[in-house]
Design an enzyme around this catalytic site. Sequence first.
Site, PDB file in Angstrom:
ATOM      1  N   ASN A   9      36.306  35.156  39.024  1.00  0.00           N
ATOM      2  CA  ASN A   9      36.935  36.218  39.812  1.00  0.00           C
ATOM      3  C   ASN A   9      38.420  36.195  39.453  1.00  0.00           C
ATOM      4  O   ASN A   9      39.145  35.321  39.901  1.00  0.00           O
ATOM      5  CB  ASN A   9      36.716  35.942  41.307  1.00  0.00           C
ATOM      6  CG  ASN A   9      37.454  36.919  42.193  1.00  0.00           C
ATOM      7  OD1 ASN A   9      38.029  37.906  41.713  1.00  0.00           O
ATOM      8  ND2 ASN A   9      37.461  36.652  43.492  1.00  0.00           N
ATOM      9  N   TRP A  10      38.813  37.155  38.638  1.00  0.00           N
ATOM     10  CA  TRP A  10      40.203  37.153  38.161  1.00  0.00           C
ATOM     11  C   TRP A  10      41.183  37.633  39.221  1.00  0.00           C
ATOM     12  O   TRP A  10      42.393  37.591  39.020  1.00  0.00           O
ATOM     13  CB  TRP A  10      40.316  38.005  36.887  1.00  0.00           C
ATOM     14  CG  TRP A  10      39.564  37.466  35.713  1.00  0.00           C
ATOM     15  CD1 TRP A  10      38.787  36.345  35.673  1.00  0.00           C
ATOM     16  CD2 TRP A  10      39.514  38.024  34.391  1.00  0.00           C
ATOM     17  NE1 TRP A  10      38.254  36.166  34.417  1.00  0.00           N
ATOM     18  CE2 TRP A  10      38.687  37.187  33.612  1.00  0.00           C
ATOM     19  CE3 TRP A  10      40.076  39.151  33.779  1.00  0.00           C
ATOM     20  CZ2 TRP A  10      38.412  37.439  32.259  1.00  0.00           C
ATOM     21  CZ3 TRP A  10      39.811  39.410  32.438  1.00  0.00           C
ATOM     22  CH2 TRP A  10      38.989  38.553  31.689  1.00  0.00           C
ATOM     23  N   LYS A  11      40.659  38.134  40.342  1.00  0.00           N
ATOM     24  CA  LYS A  11      41.507  38.628  41.440  1.00  0.00           C
ATOM     25  C   LYS A  11      42.562  39.593  40.889  1.00  0.00           C
ATOM     26  O   LYS A  11      42.271  40.351  39.973  1.00  0.00           O
ATOM     27  CB  LYS A  11      42.117  37.444  42.214  1.00  0.00           C
ATOM     28  CG  LYS A  11      41.036  36.472  42.707  1.00  0.00           C
ATOM     29  CD  LYS A  11      41.531  35.456  43.702  1.00  0.00           C
ATOM     30  CE  LYS A  11      40.381  34.537  44.109  1.00  0.00           C
ATOM     31  NZ  LYS A  11      40.758  33.569  45.140  1.00  0.00           N
ATOM     32  N   HIS A  94      34.503  39.464  49.802  1.00  0.00           N
ATOM     33  CA  HIS A  94      35.332  38.279  49.544  1.00  0.00           C
ATOM     34  C   HIS A  94      36.237  38.046  50.755  1.00  0.00           C
ATOM     35  O   HIS A  94      36.691  38.992  51.390  1.00  0.00           O
ATOM     36  CB  HIS A  94      36.165  38.494  48.277  1.00  0.00           C
ATOM     37  CG  HIS A  94      36.823  37.230  47.813  1.00  0.00           C
ATOM     38  ND1 HIS A  94      37.961  36.737  48.401  1.00  0.00           N
ATOM     39  CD2 HIS A  94      36.476  36.341  46.851  1.00  0.00           C
ATOM     40  CE1 HIS A  94      38.293  35.596  47.803  1.00  0.00           C
ATOM     41  NE2 HIS A  94      37.409  35.331  46.870  1.00  0.00           N
ATOM     42  N   GLU A  96      39.226  37.339  50.977  1.00  0.00           N
ATOM     43  CA  GLU A  96      40.534  38.011  50.885  1.00  0.00           C
ATOM     44  C   GLU A  96      40.412  39.469  51.304  1.00  0.00           C
ATOM     45  O   GLU A  96      41.338  40.046  51.876  1.00  0.00           O
ATOM     46  CB  GLU A  96      41.089  37.860  49.453  1.00  0.00           C
ATOM     47  CG  GLU A  96      41.555  36.422  49.212  1.00  0.00           C
ATOM     48  CD  GLU A  96      41.439  35.925  47.788  1.00  0.00           C
ATOM     49  OE1 GLU A  96      41.285  36.751  46.863  1.00  0.00           O
ATOM     50  OE2 GLU A  96      41.498  34.700  47.589  1.00  0.00           O
ATOM     51  N   GLU A 166      32.051  30.362  50.110  1.00  0.00           N
ATOM     52  CA  GLU A 166      33.451  30.054  49.824  1.00  0.00           C
ATOM     53  C   GLU A 166      34.194  29.731  51.113  1.00  0.00           C
ATOM     54  O   GLU A 166      34.671  30.642  51.811  1.00  0.00           O
ATOM     55  CB  GLU A 166      34.133  31.256  49.156  1.00  0.00           C
ATOM     56  CG  GLU A 166      33.517  31.662  47.832  1.00  0.00           C
ATOM     57  CD  GLU A 166      34.516  32.402  46.936  1.00  0.00           C
ATOM     58  OE1 GLU A 166      34.634  32.009  45.773  1.00  0.00           O
ATOM     59  OE2 GLU A 166      35.190  33.328  47.416  1.00  0.00           O
ATOM     60  N   GLY A 172      41.918  28.410  46.532  1.00  0.00           N
ATOM     61  CA  GLY A 172      43.276  28.380  45.996  1.00  0.00           C
ATOM     62  C   GLY A 172      44.136  27.257  46.533  1.00  0.00           C
ATOM     63  O   GLY A 172      45.353  27.258  46.364  1.00  0.00           O
ATOM     64  N   SER A 213      38.395  26.214  44.814  1.00  0.00           N
ATOM     65  CA  SER A 213      39.004  25.132  44.033  1.00  0.00           C
ATOM     66  C   SER A 213      38.011  24.425  43.109  1.00  0.00           C
ATOM     67  O   SER A 213      38.079  23.206  42.923  1.00  0.00           O
ATOM     68  CB  SER A 213      39.718  24.126  44.949  1.00  0.00           C
ATOM     69  OG  SER A 213      40.755  24.776  45.669  1.00  0.00           O
ATOM     70  N   GLY A 234      38.157  31.244  40.993  1.00  0.00           N
ATOM     71  CA  GLY A 234      39.387  32.009  40.851  1.00  0.00           C
ATOM     72  C   GLY A 234      40.283  31.395  39.794  1.00  0.00           C
ATOM     73  O   GLY A 234      40.134  31.656  38.593  1.00  0.00           O
ATOM     74  N   GLY A 235      41.202  30.526  40.226  1.00  0.00           N
ATOM     75  CA  GLY A 235      42.241  29.977  39.355  1.00  0.00           C
ATOM     76  C   GLY A 235      41.767  29.463  38.002  1.00  0.00           C
ATOM     77  O   GLY A 235      42.329  29.816  36.959  1.00  0.00           O
TER      78      GLY A 235
HETATM   79  P1  13P Z   1      39.895  29.409  43.528  1.00  0.00           P
HETATM   80  O1  13P Z   1      38.905  28.978  42.499  1.00  0.00           O
HETATM   81  O2  13P Z   1      41.222  29.819  42.946  1.00  0.00           O
HETATM   82  O3  13P Z   1      40.006  28.438  44.664  1.00  0.00           O
HETATM   83  O4  13P Z   1      39.323  30.793  44.173  1.00  0.00           O
HETATM   84  C1  13P Z   1      38.023  30.817  44.631  1.00  0.00           C
HETATM   85  C2  13P Z   1      37.652  32.225  44.915  1.00  0.00           C
HETATM   86  O5  13P Z   1      38.121  32.824  45.857  1.00  0.00           O
HETATM   87  C3  13P Z   1      36.716  32.879  43.999  1.00  0.00           C
HETATM   88  O6  13P Z   1      36.268  34.091  44.525  1.00  0.00           O
END
Ligand code: 13P
Length: 255
Positions: A9-11, A94, A96, A166, A172, A213, A234-235
């Site tokens: 997920n590149w956000k 998600h 967020e 999640e 994050g 994470s 994500g990251g």
């Molecule tokens: P991180 O891997 O950056 O913690 O993010 C997880 C996430 O929200 C994937 O959708």
Amino acid sequence: MRTPIIAGNWKMHKTLAEAVQLAHEIREATADINGVEIVLCPPFTALGAVEGVIAASKVGLGAQNMYWEEQGAFTGEISPLMLDGLCDYVILGHSERRQFFGETDEGVNKKIKAALSHHLIPIVCVGENLAQNEAGETAAFVGGQVKAAFAGLSAEDAIKVIVAYEPIWAIGTGKNADPATANSIIGLSIRGAIAEMYNEDVAQQVRIQYGGSVKPDNVEAYMSQPDIDGALVGGASLKTESFVALVKGALVKVR
Ligand code: 13P
């Protein structure tokens, strides 16, 4: 047998040029890896271009969100009709989106139904916040989110859905959930809720990822858990080297 699935997920990261380059590198670096489903979820602005890069490769494409209506006066939104044929997956609900953009369980349920009716595989996110976790409310809260997400879906549709557990406090933050604990939430609360709604057979077919994470050094610990079928990342999905390491980590499931 549930095929393991690693999704990036590149956000809100990557310009068009950066997205094309990353997708190209990942396509090349994963060409010889078999048995793991790989999904890239770039921002909308790069979906078309990344589609061009990964076409005819094993790498799949997903969007990060979608509205439920097919078209209309909904400024700024993207519809299932627009994604149908462009990508294969769509991340829905998600945390967020729920936290910062007011998405509700009811809206997420509408989006899941719209996605399924347009050949899109929903990756549906659920997870508790820190206060809920500390109050011991995780199982009840997550189970409730799953039931709201799957409300009204046939068993045939339910098995197409991918769930991503999640925990919000792990996203994050570098504070990843303990793999055995995540496995038990996924097995008991998420698969358990699906079994209550349908039956054990349906619950065993649904693929469930962990997210929060996930890094190259902990991915194998998650993928070694029996109820965890993949990771939503994500990251660590933003760089070729770390993302490819995650995909390789998922091979523990196919060895
Ligand atoms: P991180 O891997 O950056 O913690 O993010 C997880 C996430 O929200 C994937 O959708």
